[in-house]
Design a protein around this motif. Structure first.
Motif, PDB file in Angstrom:
ATOM      1  N   LYS A  27       0.878  -1.177   0.000  1.00  0.00           N
ATOM      2  CA  LYS A  27       0.000   0.000   0.000  1.00  0.00           C
ATOM      3  C   LYS A  27       0.908   1.219   0.000  1.00  0.00           C
ATOM      4  CE  LYS A  27      -3.988   1.863   2.448  1.00  0.00           C
ATOM      5  NZ  LYS A  27      -4.868   1.676   3.612  1.00  0.00           N
ATOM      6  N   MET A  28       0.613   2.181  -0.883  1.00  0.00           N
ATOM      7  CA  MET A  28       1.500   3.320  -1.033  1.00  0.00           C
ATOM      8  C   MET A  28       0.720   4.627  -1.140  1.00  0.00           C
ATOM      9  SD  MET A  28       4.466   3.863  -3.917  1.00  0.00           S
ATOM     10  CE  MET A  28       3.689   4.675  -5.284  1.00  0.00           C
ATOM     11  N   LYS A  29       1.263   5.667  -0.512  1.00  0.00           N
ATOM     12  CA  LYS A  29       0.767   7.036  -0.691  1.00  0.00           C
ATOM     13  C   LYS A  29       1.924   7.854  -1.231  1.00  0.00           C
ATOM     14  CE  LYS A  29      -3.063   6.992   2.434  1.00  0.00           C
ATOM     15  NZ  LYS A  29      -3.807   7.685   3.456  1.00  0.00           N
ATOM     16  N   VAL A  30       1.602   8.797  -2.115  1.00  0.00           N
ATOM     17  CA  VAL A  30       2.617   9.562  -2.829  1.00  0.00           C
ATOM     18  C   VAL A  30       2.497  11.045  -2.511  1.00  0.00           C
ATOM     19  CG1 VAL A  30       3.520  10.136  -5.118  1.00  0.00           C
ATOM     20  CG2 VAL A  30       2.481   7.892  -4.715  1.00  0.00           C
ATOM     21  N   TRP A  31       3.640  11.672  -2.260  1.00  0.00           N
ATOM     22  CA  TRP A  31       3.731  13.122  -2.130  1.00  0.00           C
ATOM     23  C   TRP A  31       4.696  13.581  -3.215  1.00  0.00           C
ATOM     24  CZ3 TRP A  31       1.587  16.720   1.267  1.00  0.00           C
ATOM     25  CH2 TRP A  31       2.091  18.020   1.138  1.00  0.00           C
ATOM     26  N   GLU A  32       4.195  14.389  -4.174  1.00  0.00           N
ATOM     27  CA  GLU A  32       5.043  14.870  -5.260  1.00  0.00           C
ATOM     28  C   GLU A  32       5.401  16.327  -5.040  1.00  0.00           C
ATOM     29  OE1 GLU A  32       4.572  13.736  -9.214  1.00  0.00           O
ATOM     30  OE2 GLU A  32       3.608  11.831  -8.722  1.00  0.00           O
ATOM     31  N   ARG A  33       6.678  16.608  -5.255  1.00  0.00           N
ATOM     32  CA  ARG A  33       7.159  17.978  -5.017  1.00  0.00           C
ATOM     33  C   ARG A  33       6.351  18.973  -5.853  1.00  0.00           C
ATOM     34  NH1 ARG A  33      11.851  15.721  -7.398  1.00  0.00           N
ATOM     35  NH2 ARG A  33      11.804  16.034  -9.639  1.00  0.00           N
ATOM     36  N   GLY A  34       5.944  20.021  -5.180  1.00  0.00           N
ATOM     37  CA  GLY A  34       5.199  21.069  -5.859  1.00  0.00           C
ATOM     38  C   GLY A  34       3.714  20.783  -6.026  1.00  0.00           C
ATOM     39  N   ALA A  35       3.288  19.535  -5.823  1.00  0.00           N
ATOM     40  CA  ALA A  35       1.876  19.185  -6.034  1.00  0.00           C
ATOM     41  C   ALA A  35       1.209  18.687  -4.758  1.00  0.00           C
ATOM     42  CB  ALA A  35       1.752  18.118  -7.111  1.00  0.00           C
ATOM     43  N   GLY A  36       1.978  18.049  -3.878  1.00  0.00           N
ATOM     44  CA  GLY A  36       1.400  17.477  -2.668  1.00  0.00           C
ATOM     45  C   GLY A  36       0.922  16.061  -2.908  1.00  0.00           C
ATOM     46  N   PRO A  37      -0.091  15.616  -2.170  1.00  0.00           N
ATOM     47  CA  PRO A  37      -0.567  14.234  -2.323  1.00  0.00           C
ATOM     48  C   PRO A  37      -1.147  14.008  -3.723  1.00  0.00           C
ATOM     49  CG  PRO A  37      -1.569  15.295  -0.396  1.00  0.00           C
ATOM     50  CD  PRO A  37      -0.820  16.353  -1.151  1.00  0.00           C
ATOM     51  N   THR A  38      -0.821  12.887  -4.329  1.00  0.00           N
ATOM     52  CA  THR A  38      -1.350  12.552  -5.649  1.00  0.00           C
ATOM     53  C   THR A  38      -2.047  11.195  -5.591  1.00  0.00           C
ATOM     54  OG1 THR A  38       0.718  11.536  -6.373  1.00  0.00           O
ATOM     55  CG2 THR A  38       0.431  13.873  -6.847  1.00  0.00           C
ATOM     56  N   LEU A  39      -2.861  10.918  -6.591  1.00  0.00           N
ATOM     57  CA  LEU A  39      -3.623   9.669  -6.621  1.00  0.00           C
ATOM     58  C   LEU A  39      -2.768   8.460  -6.938  1.00  0.00           C
ATOM     59  CD1 LEU A  39      -6.841  10.892  -8.463  1.00  0.00           C
ATOM     60  CD2 LEU A  39      -6.518  10.500  -6.010  1.00  0.00           C
ATOM     61  N   ALA A  40      -1.695   8.666  -7.707  1.00  0.00           N
ATOM     62  CA  ALA A  40      -0.839   7.550  -8.095  1.00  0.00           C
ATOM     63  C   ALA A  40       0.452   8.076  -8.693  1.00  0.00           C
ATOM     64  CB  ALA A  40      -1.548   6.649  -9.101  1.00  0.00           C
ATOM     65  N   CYS A  41       1.423   7.183  -8.857  1.00  0.00           N
ATOM     66  CA  CYS A  41       2.683   7.507  -9.513  1.00  0.00           C
ATOM     67  C   CYS A  41       3.226   6.200 -10.080  1.00  0.00           C
ATOM     68  CB  CYS A  41       3.666   8.117  -8.518  1.00  0.00           C
ATOM     69  SG  CYS A  41       5.285   8.446  -9.248  1.00  0.00           S
ATOM     70  N   GLY A  42       3.101   6.029 -11.384  1.00  0.00           N
ATOM     71  CA  GLY A  42       3.514   4.774 -12.011  1.00  0.00           C
ATOM     72  C   GLY A  42       4.983   4.472 -11.856  1.00  0.00           C
ATOM     73  N   THR A  43       5.848   5.460 -12.117  1.00  0.00           N
ATOM     74  CA  THR A  43       7.281   5.208 -11.991  1.00  0.00           C
ATOM     75  C   THR A  43       7.664   4.927 -10.546  1.00  0.00           C
ATOM     76  OG1 THR A  43       7.669   7.591 -11.912  1.00  0.00           O
ATOM     77  CG2 THR A  43       7.984   6.505 -14.033  1.00  0.00           C
ATOM     78  N   GLY A  44       7.059   5.663  -9.613  1.00  0.00           N
ATOM     79  CA  GLY A  44       7.331   5.421  -8.193  1.00  0.00           C
ATOM     80  C   GLY A  44       6.859   4.053  -7.753  1.00  0.00           C
ATOM     81  N   THR A  45       5.734   3.604  -8.297  1.00  0.00           N
ATOM     82  CA  THR A  45       5.194   2.292  -7.950  1.00  0.00           C
ATOM     83  C   THR A  45       6.118   1.187  -8.459  1.00  0.00           C
ATOM     84  OG1 THR A  45       2.964   3.183  -8.024  1.00  0.00           O
ATOM     85  CG2 THR A  45       3.165   0.804  -8.118  1.00  0.00           C
ATOM     86  N   CYS A  46       6.604   1.324  -9.682  1.00  0.00           N
ATOM     87  CA  CYS A  46       7.547   0.334 -10.225  1.00  0.00           C
ATOM     88  C   CYS A  46       8.828   0.303  -9.393  1.00  0.00           C
ATOM     89  CB  CYS A  46       7.864   0.644 -11.676  1.00  0.00           C
ATOM     90  SG  CYS A  46       6.481   0.381 -12.801  1.00  0.00           S
ATOM     91  N   ALA A  47       9.352   1.481  -9.079  1.00  0.00           N
ATOM     92  CA  ALA A  47      10.570   1.561  -8.274  1.00  0.00           C
ATOM     93  C   ALA A  47      10.347   0.973  -6.885  1.00  0.00           C
ATOM     94  CB  ALA A  47      11.029   3.017  -8.166  1.00  0.00           C
ATOM     95  N   LEU A  48       9.169   1.210  -6.321  1.00  0.00           N
ATOM     96  CA  LEU A  48       8.847   0.668  -5.008  1.00  0.00           C
ATOM     97  C   LEU A  48       8.946  -0.849  -4.992  1.00  0.00           C
ATOM     98  CD1 LEU A  48       7.517   0.405  -2.189  1.00  0.00           C
ATOM     99  CD2 LEU A  48       5.324   0.537  -3.379  1.00  0.00           C
ATOM    100  N   VAL A  49       8.356  -1.507  -5.971  1.00  0.00           N
ATOM    101  CA  VAL A  49       8.357  -2.974  -5.988  1.00  0.00           C
ATOM    102  C   VAL A  49       9.780  -3.503  -6.106  1.00  0.00           C
ATOM    103  CG1 VAL A  49       7.616  -5.013  -7.276  1.00  0.00           C
ATOM    104  CG2 VAL A  49       5.987  -3.180  -6.787  1.00  0.00           C
ATOM    105  N   VAL A  50      10.583  -2.926  -6.987  1.00  0.00           N
ATOM    106  CA  VAL A  50      11.972  -3.371  -7.126  1.00  0.00           C
ATOM    107  C   VAL A  50      12.732  -3.135  -5.820  1.00  0.00           C
ATOM    108  CG1 VAL A  50      14.161  -2.942  -8.329  1.00  0.00           C
ATOM    109  CG2 VAL A  50      12.018  -3.092  -9.625  1.00  0.00           C
ATOM    110  N   ALA A  51      12.558  -1.965  -5.208  1.00  0.00           N
ATOM    111  CA  ALA A  51      13.245  -1.659  -3.952  1.00  0.00           C
ATOM    112  C   ALA A  51      12.801  -2.592  -2.831  1.00  0.00           C
ATOM    113  CB  ALA A  51      12.999  -0.197  -3.564  1.00  0.00           C
ATOM    114  N   ALA A  52      11.501  -2.883  -2.749  1.00  0.00           N
ATOM    115  CA  ALA A  52      10.997  -3.779  -1.696  1.00  0.00           C
ATOM    116  C   ALA A  52      11.581  -5.179  -1.844  1.00  0.00           C
ATOM    117  CB  ALA A  52       9.471  -3.823  -1.736  1.00  0.00           C
ATOM    118  N   ILE A  53      11.710  -5.641  -3.080  1.00  0.00           N
ATOM    119  CA  ILE A  53      12.300  -6.962  -3.322  1.00  0.00           C
ATOM    120  C   ILE A  53      13.792  -6.934  -2.985  1.00  0.00           C
ATOM    121  CG2 ILE A  53      12.901  -8.646  -5.120  1.00  0.00           C
ATOM    122  CD1 ILE A  53      10.158  -7.846  -6.462  1.00  0.00           C
ATOM    123  N   ARG A  54      14.494  -5.928  -3.463  1.00  0.00           N
ATOM    124  CA  ARG A  54      15.952  -5.850  -3.220  1.00  0.00           C
ATOM    125  C   ARG A  54      16.284  -5.664  -1.747  1.00  0.00           C
ATOM    126  NH1 ARG A  54      19.670  -3.641  -7.760  1.00  0.00           N
ATOM    127  NH2 ARG A  54      20.966  -4.239  -6.032  1.00  0.00           N
TER     128      ARG A  54
END
Length: 104
Positions: A27-54
């Motif tokens: 489960k993930m929540k995203v804070w993007e610089r200059g925008a604040g909370p966002t509904l999603a972030c595809g690149t961040g989600t992909c990076a999250l899964v790789v980082a969680a596995i590594r």
């Protein structure tokens, strides 16, 4: 905004907050610089899964299996294929905004 504008990050930062629900569900929540909370972030989600596995937070799923990541805008499914070391994302595409811009 205190984290985004902390002096350690002079160009500001994007931040993801993550909770491991089970070995194939994050489960993930995203804070993007200059925008604040966002509904999603595809690149961040992909990076999250790789980082969680590594980082050994979740096991690497078998080829063909996906990790579900729940975001405020909905679920994304992420697959990190060992055969080619590429990350694949799938999920719904939904209309979220309509607007106009005046360009000079």
């Amino acid at each position: 905004t205190a984290l985004e504008s902390h002096p350690a990050f002079p160009a500001k930062i994007n931040v993801e907050f993550v909770q491991v629900m089970d070995p194939t569900h994050l489960k993930m929540k995203v804070w993007e610089r200059g925008a604040g909370p966002t509904l999603a972030c595809g690149t961040g989600t992909c990076a999250l899964v790789v980082a969680a596995i590594r980082a050994n937070k979740i096991p690497r799923p078998a080829d063909g299996e996906q990790v579900r990541v729940t975001l405020p805008g909905g679920d994304l499914l992420i697959e990190w294929r060992e055969e080619n070391n590429k990350v694949y994302m799938s999920g719904p595409g939904t209309f979220s905004f309509k607007g106009q811009a005046v360009l000079k």
